[in-house]
Write a protein that holds these residues in place. Structure first.
Motif, PDB file in Angstrom:
ATOM      1  N   TYR A  63       0.841  -1.199   0.000  1.00 46.52           N
ATOM      2  CA  TYR A  63       0.000   0.000   0.000  1.00 46.52           C
ATOM      3  C   TYR A  63       0.877   1.250   0.000  1.00 46.52           C
ATOM      4  O   TYR A  63       0.644   2.183  -0.758  1.00 46.52           O
ATOM      5  N   HIS A  64       1.881   1.249   0.874  1.00 49.23           N
ATOM      6  CA  HIS A  64       2.726   2.433   1.007  1.00 49.23           C
ATOM      7  C   HIS A  64       3.421   2.776  -0.320  1.00 49.23           C
ATOM      8  O   HIS A  64       3.494   3.951  -0.698  1.00 49.23           O
ATOM      9  N   LYS A  65       3.901   1.770  -1.019  1.00 46.97           N
ATOM     10  CA  LYS A  65       4.576   2.007  -2.298  1.00 46.97           C
ATOM     11  C   LYS A  65       3.666   2.736  -3.280  1.00 46.97           C
ATOM     12  O   LYS A  65       4.128   3.514  -4.103  1.00 46.97           O
ATOM     13  N   ARG A  66       2.389   2.482  -3.189  1.00 52.76           N
ATOM     14  CA  ARG A  66       1.435   3.114  -4.099  1.00 52.76           C
ATOM     15  C   ARG A  66       0.911   4.442  -3.534  1.00 52.76           C
ATOM     16  O   ARG A  66       0.790   5.428  -4.252  1.00 52.76           O
ATOM     17  N   LEU A  67       0.584   4.436  -2.262  1.00 52.07           N
ATOM     18  CA  LEU A  67      -0.048   5.615  -1.658  1.00 52.07           C
ATOM     19  C   LEU A  67       0.864   6.827  -1.627  1.00 52.07           C
ATOM     20  O   LEU A  67       0.394   7.959  -1.744  1.00 52.07           O
ATOM     21  N   ILE A  68       2.157   6.610  -1.481  1.00 52.88           N
ATOM     22  CA  ILE A  68       3.083   7.740  -1.388  1.00 52.88           C
ATOM     23  C   ILE A  68       3.020   8.603  -2.655  1.00 52.88           C
ATOM     24  O   ILE A  68       3.203   9.813  -2.600  1.00 52.88           O
ATOM     25  N   ASP A  69       2.702   7.997  -3.779  1.00 50.62           N
ATOM     26  CA  ASP A  69       2.582   8.766  -5.019  1.00 50.62           C
ATOM     27  C   ASP A  69       1.228   9.455  -5.150  1.00 50.62           C
ATOM     28  O   ASP A  69       1.090  10.397  -5.928  1.00 50.62           O
ATOM     29  N   LEU A  70       0.240   8.984  -4.414  1.00 53.08           N
ATOM     30  CA  LEU A  70      -1.104   9.558  -4.511  1.00 53.08           C
ATOM     31  C   LEU A  70      -1.334  10.706  -3.531  1.00 53.08           C
ATOM     32  O   LEU A  70      -2.112  11.605  -3.801  1.00 53.08           O
ATOM     33  N   VAL A  71      -0.642  10.681  -2.397  1.00 53.70           N
ATOM     34  CA  VAL A  71      -0.830  11.738  -1.397  1.00 53.70           C
ATOM     35  C   VAL A  71       0.024  12.948  -1.786  1.00 53.70           C
ATOM     36  O   VAL A  71       1.129  12.812  -2.305  1.00 53.70           O
ATOM     37  N   LYS A  72      -0.522  14.131  -1.571  1.00 53.22           N
ATOM     38  CA  LYS A  72       0.198  15.349  -1.947  1.00 53.22           C
ATOM     39  C   LYS A  72       1.302  15.662  -0.942  1.00 53.22           C
ATOM     40  O   LYS A  72       1.272  15.178   0.199  1.00 53.22           O
ATOM     41  N   ILE A  73       2.262  16.440  -1.340  1.00 50.18           N
ATOM     42  CA  ILE A  73       3.286  16.922  -0.425  1.00 50.18           C
ATOM     43  C   ILE A  73       2.586  17.753   0.644  1.00 50.18           C
ATOM     44  O   ILE A  73       1.771  18.625   0.330  1.00 50.18           O
ATOM     45  N   GLY A  74       2.853  17.443   1.890  1.00 48.20           N
ATOM     46  CA  GLY A  74       2.148  18.066   3.006  1.00 48.20           C
ATOM     47  C   GLY A  74       0.935  17.265   3.446  1.00 48.20           C
ATOM     48  O   GLY A  74       0.353  17.534   4.485  1.00 48.20           O
ATOM     49  N   GLY A  75       0.553  16.279   2.651  1.00 50.73           N
ATOM     50  CA  GLY A  75      -0.545  15.389   3.008  1.00 50.73           C
ATOM     51  C   GLY A  75      -0.053  14.270   3.912  1.00 50.73           C
ATOM     52  O   GLY A  75       1.141  14.152   4.185  1.00 50.73           O
ATOM     53  N   ALA A  76      -0.975  13.447   4.372  1.00 52.17           N
ATOM     54  CA  ALA A  76      -0.601  12.420   5.346  1.00 52.17           C
ATOM     55  C   ALA A  76      -1.257  11.078   5.047  1.00 52.17           C
ATOM     56  O   ALA A  76      -2.344  11.008   4.476  1.00 52.17           O
ATOM     57  N   ILE A  77      -0.570  10.033   5.479  1.00 49.72           N
ATOM     58  CA  ILE A  77      -1.092   8.668   5.454  1.00 49.72           C
ATOM     59  C   ILE A  77      -1.045   8.170   6.888  1.00 49.72           C
ATOM     60  O   ILE A  77      -0.011   8.246   7.542  1.00 49.72           O
ATOM     61  N   GLY A  78      -2.156   7.672   7.375  1.00 48.44           N
ATOM     62  CA  GLY A  78      -2.218   7.101   8.711  1.00 48.44           C
ATOM     63  C   GLY A  78      -2.339   5.598   8.627  1.00 48.44           C
ATOM     64  O   GLY A  78      -3.223   5.080   7.935  1.00 48.44           O
ATOM     65  N   SER A 120       5.121  10.163  12.891  1.00 50.88           N
ATOM     66  CA  SER A 120       4.784  10.343  14.303  1.00 50.88           C
ATOM     67  C   SER A 120       3.922   9.170  14.724  1.00 50.88           C
ATOM     68  O   SER A 120       3.135   8.656  13.925  1.00 50.88           O
ATOM     69  N   GLN A 121       4.064   8.781  15.970  1.00 51.38           N
ATOM     70  CA  GLN A 121       3.224   7.731  16.528  1.00 51.38           C
ATOM     71  C   GLN A 121       2.131   8.396  17.356  1.00 51.38           C
ATOM     72  O   GLN A 121       2.421   9.275  18.166  1.00 51.38           O
ATOM     73  N   ILE A 122       0.911   7.977  17.151  1.00 48.76           N
ATOM     74  CA  ILE A 122      -0.211   8.488  17.921  1.00 48.76           C
ATOM     75  C   ILE A 122      -0.709   7.340  18.799  1.00 48.76           C
ATOM     76  O   ILE A 122      -1.205   6.344  18.271  1.00 48.76           O
ATOM     77  N   PRO A 123      -0.537   7.461  20.119  1.00 40.77           N
ATOM     78  CA  PRO A 123      -0.871   6.342  21.012  1.00 40.77           C
ATOM     79  C   PRO A 123      -2.367   6.249  21.319  1.00 40.77           C
ATOM     80  O   PRO A 123      -2.817   6.493  22.425  1.00 40.77           O
ATOM     81  N   VAL A 124      -3.143   5.914  20.297  1.00 39.47           N
ATOM     82  CA  VAL A 124      -4.580   5.716  20.437  1.00 39.47           C
ATOM     83  C   VAL A 124      -4.863   4.267  20.058  1.00 39.47           C
ATOM     84  O   VAL A 124      -4.446   3.825  18.980  1.00 39.47           O
ATOM     85  N   GLY A 125      -5.556   3.529  20.934  1.00 40.79           N
ATOM     86  CA  GLY A 125      -5.825   2.117  20.641  1.00 40.79           C
ATOM     87  C   GLY A 125      -4.521   1.362  20.520  1.00 40.79           C
ATOM     88  O   GLY A 125      -3.672   1.418  21.402  1.00 40.79           O
ATOM     89  N   ASP A 126      -4.332   0.668  19.410  1.00 41.21           N
ATOM     90  CA  ASP A 126      -3.084  -0.050  19.163  1.00 41.21           C
ATOM     91  C   ASP A 126      -2.167   0.790  18.278  1.00 41.21           C
ATOM     92  O   ASP A 126      -1.384   0.258  17.525  1.00 41.21           O
ATOM     93  N   ASP A 127      -2.325   2.091  18.343  1.00 39.37           N
ATOM     94  CA  ASP A 127      -1.412   3.035  17.713  1.00 39.37           C
ATOM     95  C   ASP A 127      -1.778   3.342  16.273  1.00 39.37           C
ATOM     96  O   ASP A 127      -2.377   2.544  15.570  1.00 39.37           O
TER      97      ASP A 127
END
Length: 135
Positions: A63-78, A120-127
């Motif tokens: 997923y990451h290999k593909r999503l990194i090209d779809l998200v804009k600079i300044g955008g985020a993937i969680g 960044s890690q967000i400690p919610v649920g299982d992270d």
């Protein structure tokens, strides 16, 4: 995107209550095939603000290999569930399932080593690992 329409239908009342239904388009089917279709359209590259992944954990790097090209600079993937029930900080000789060891040793490290993102890690649920695309 989800292989299961019922998951979307379960979330839909919350999406509507938040007033963002007009910003969300649900697609049912195999996620990797759909992402490959999106990547064929050059207009989709860098067009998404935010992507949240709580899917087939064995495909996170695909997923990451593909999503990194779809998200804009300044955008985020969680990425959901990245602490892997505490295995991310377990000692090297800890008794872990093959699945947990794989994610601790490859997925988290691959995300941390990707120079195109800050994490960044967000400690919610299982992270949640939040990856902001910087270039």
């Amino acid at each position: 995107m989800d292989i299961n329409r019922e998951i979307h239908d379960l979330r839909l009342p919350f999406i509507q209550k938040a007033g963002v239904a007009h910003k969300i388009t649900f697609r049912e089917g195999h996620v990797l095939l759909f992402l490959d279709q999106m990547l064929k359209n050059k207009e989709m590259h860098g067009s998404l603000d935010f992507i949240f992944v709580d899917a087939d954990k064995g495909n996170y790097l695909n997923y990451h290999k593909r999503l990194i090209d779809l998200v804009k600079i300044g955008g985020a993937i969680g990425y959901e569930n990245t602490l892997w029930n505490g295995s991310a900080v377990a000692p090297p000789d800890a008794s872990l399932t093959k699945f947990m060891r794989y994610h601790r040793d490859y997925v988290n490290k691959a995300l941390a080593a990707d120079p195109r993102i800050e994490i960044s890690q967000i400690p919610v649920g299982d992270d949640i690992t939040l990856c902001m695309r910087i270039y």
